[in-house]
Design a protein around this motif. Structure first.
Motif, short mmCIF file in Angstrom:
data_model
loop_
_atom_site.label_atom_id
_atom_site.label_comp_id
_atom_site.label_asym_id
_atom_site.label_seq_id
_atom_site.Cartn_x
_atom_site.Cartn_y
_atom_site.Cartn_z
N MET A 1 -14.92 -13.26 0.80
CA MET A 1 -13.93 -13.00 1.72
C MET A 1 -14.22 -13.27 3.11
SD MET A 1 -12.49 -9.25 2.48
CE MET A 1 -11.74 -8.99 0.92
N ASN A 2 -13.28 -13.76 3.82
CA ASN A 2 -13.67 -14.03 5.15
C ASN A 2 -13.22 -12.72 6.14
OD1 ASN A 2 -10.83 -14.02 6.47
ND2 ASN A 2 -10.35 -15.91 5.31
N ILE A 3 -13.70 -12.65 7.61
CA ILE A 3 -13.57 -11.72 8.20
C ILE A 3 -12.08 -11.27 8.74
CG2 ILE A 3 -13.83 -13.35 10.45
CD1 ILE A 3 -15.33 -9.52 10.08
N ASN A 4 -11.31 -12.31 8.73
CA ASN A 4 -9.92 -11.88 9.30
C ASN A 4 -9.11 -11.26 8.01
OD1 ASN A 4 -9.95 -13.01 11.81
ND2 ASN A 4 -9.47 -15.18 10.68
N ASP A 5 -9.36 -11.54 6.85
CA ASP A 5 -9.03 -10.77 5.65
C ASP A 5 -9.67 -9.36 5.64
OD1 ASP A 5 -7.50 -12.96 5.04
OD2 ASP A 5 -8.87 -13.71 3.64
N LEU A 6 -10.78 -9.27 5.78
CA LEU A 6 -11.47 -7.89 5.77
C LEU A 6 -10.87 -7.17 6.75
CD1 LEU A 6 -13.77 -6.14 4.59
CD2 LEU A 6 -15.29 -7.06 6.16
N ILE A 7 -10.72 -7.46 8.01
CA ILE A 7 -10.24 -6.46 9.04
C ILE A 7 -8.89 -6.18 8.73
CG2 ILE A 7 -9.12 -6.79 11.30
CD1 ILE A 7 -11.80 -8.46 12.01
N ALA A 8 -8.09 -7.10 8.01
CA ALA A 8 -6.83 -6.70 7.56
C ALA A 8 -6.57 -5.53 6.65
CB ALA A 8 -6.00 -7.86 7.38
N ILE A 9 -7.51 -5.78 5.70
CA ILE A 9 -7.68 -4.64 4.70
C ILE A 9 -8.15 -3.42 5.35
CG2 ILE A 9 -9.04 -4.09 2.54
CD1 ILE A 9 -8.85 -7.08 1.98
N VAL A 10 -9.25 -3.50 5.82
CA VAL A 10 -9.76 -2.13 6.54
C VAL A 10 -8.66 -1.46 7.64
CG1 VAL A 10 -11.34 -1.31 8.20
CG2 VAL A 10 -12.04 -2.86 6.65
N LYS A 11 -7.98 -2.34 8.22
CA LYS A 11 -6.87 -1.63 9.21
C LYS A 11 -5.83 -1.09 8.44
CE LYS A 11 -6.18 -3.95 13.03
NZ LYS A 11 -5.57 -4.75 14.10
N LYS A 12 -5.42 -1.73 7.27
CA LYS A 12 -4.31 -1.31 6.60
C LYS A 12 -4.50 0.16 5.76
CE LYS A 12 -1.27 -2.32 2.67
NZ LYS A 12 -0.79 -3.34 1.80
N LYS A 13 -5.78 0.00 5.22
CA LYS A 13 -6.48 1.30 4.45
C LYS A 13 -6.37 2.59 5.30
CE LYS A 13 -9.01 -0.22 0.58
NZ LYS A 13 -10.11 0.14 -0.39
N LEU A 14 -7.05 2.34 6.57
CA LEU A 14 -7.22 3.35 7.53
C LEU A 14 -5.88 3.99 8.17
CD1 LEU A 14 -10.36 2.22 9.34
CD2 LEU A 14 -10.27 3.95 7.87
N LYS A 15 -4.89 2.87 8.51
CA LYS A 15 -3.65 3.22 8.75
C LYS A 15 -2.69 4.08 7.74
CE LYS A 15 -2.22 -0.12 12.27
NZ LYS A 15 -1.36 -1.16 12.47
N THR A 16 -2.96 4.02 6.64
CA THR A 16 -2.13 4.43 5.46
C THR A 16 -2.81 5.89 4.96
OG1 THR A 16 -3.33 3.13 3.74
CG2 THR A 16 -1.27 2.39 4.45
N GLN A 17 -4.08 6.12 5.41
CA GLN A 17 -4.81 7.29 4.84
C GLN A 17 -5.00 8.28 6.26
OE1 GLN A 17 -7.24 6.93 1.65
NE2 GLN A 17 -6.79 4.85 1.46
#
Length: 86
Positions: A1-17
């Motif tokens: 996984m690259n850093i941009n994908d990881l940041i997008a996933i982390v951001k989405k998870k935190l924003k939804t919960q």
């Protein structure tokens, strides 16, 4: 996984919960590049959050909530995280 994908996933998870007013995630992996325990493909993230929800919690409880949300990423892709809550 690259850093941009990881940041997008982390951001989405935190924003939804978590109720967030703002979120900023920075790649700080360069801080660990010369450490013996550094692993290729694992990243160091600095997560800055503005959240009334988290601010009302005890610090240990807000950190636990974030760690629980990001459990999979912490196990597979994140070496360490720095959490700042305002």
């Amino acid at each position: 996984m690259n850093i941009n994908d990881l940041i997008a996933i982390v951001k989405k998870k935190l924003k939804t919960q978590i109720v967030l007013e703002s979120i900023l995630i920075e790649d700080k992996s360069f801080l660990h590049k010369d450490h013996a325990e550094n692993q290729v493909g694992k990243f160091h993230l600095k997560i800055s959050l503005v959240s009334k929800e988290l601010k009302q919690m005890k610090r240990i409880d807000s950190d636990k909530k974030i760690y629980k949300i990001l459990n999979e990423e912490l196990n597979k892709h994140i070496h360490s995280i720095q959490i700042l809550i305002k």
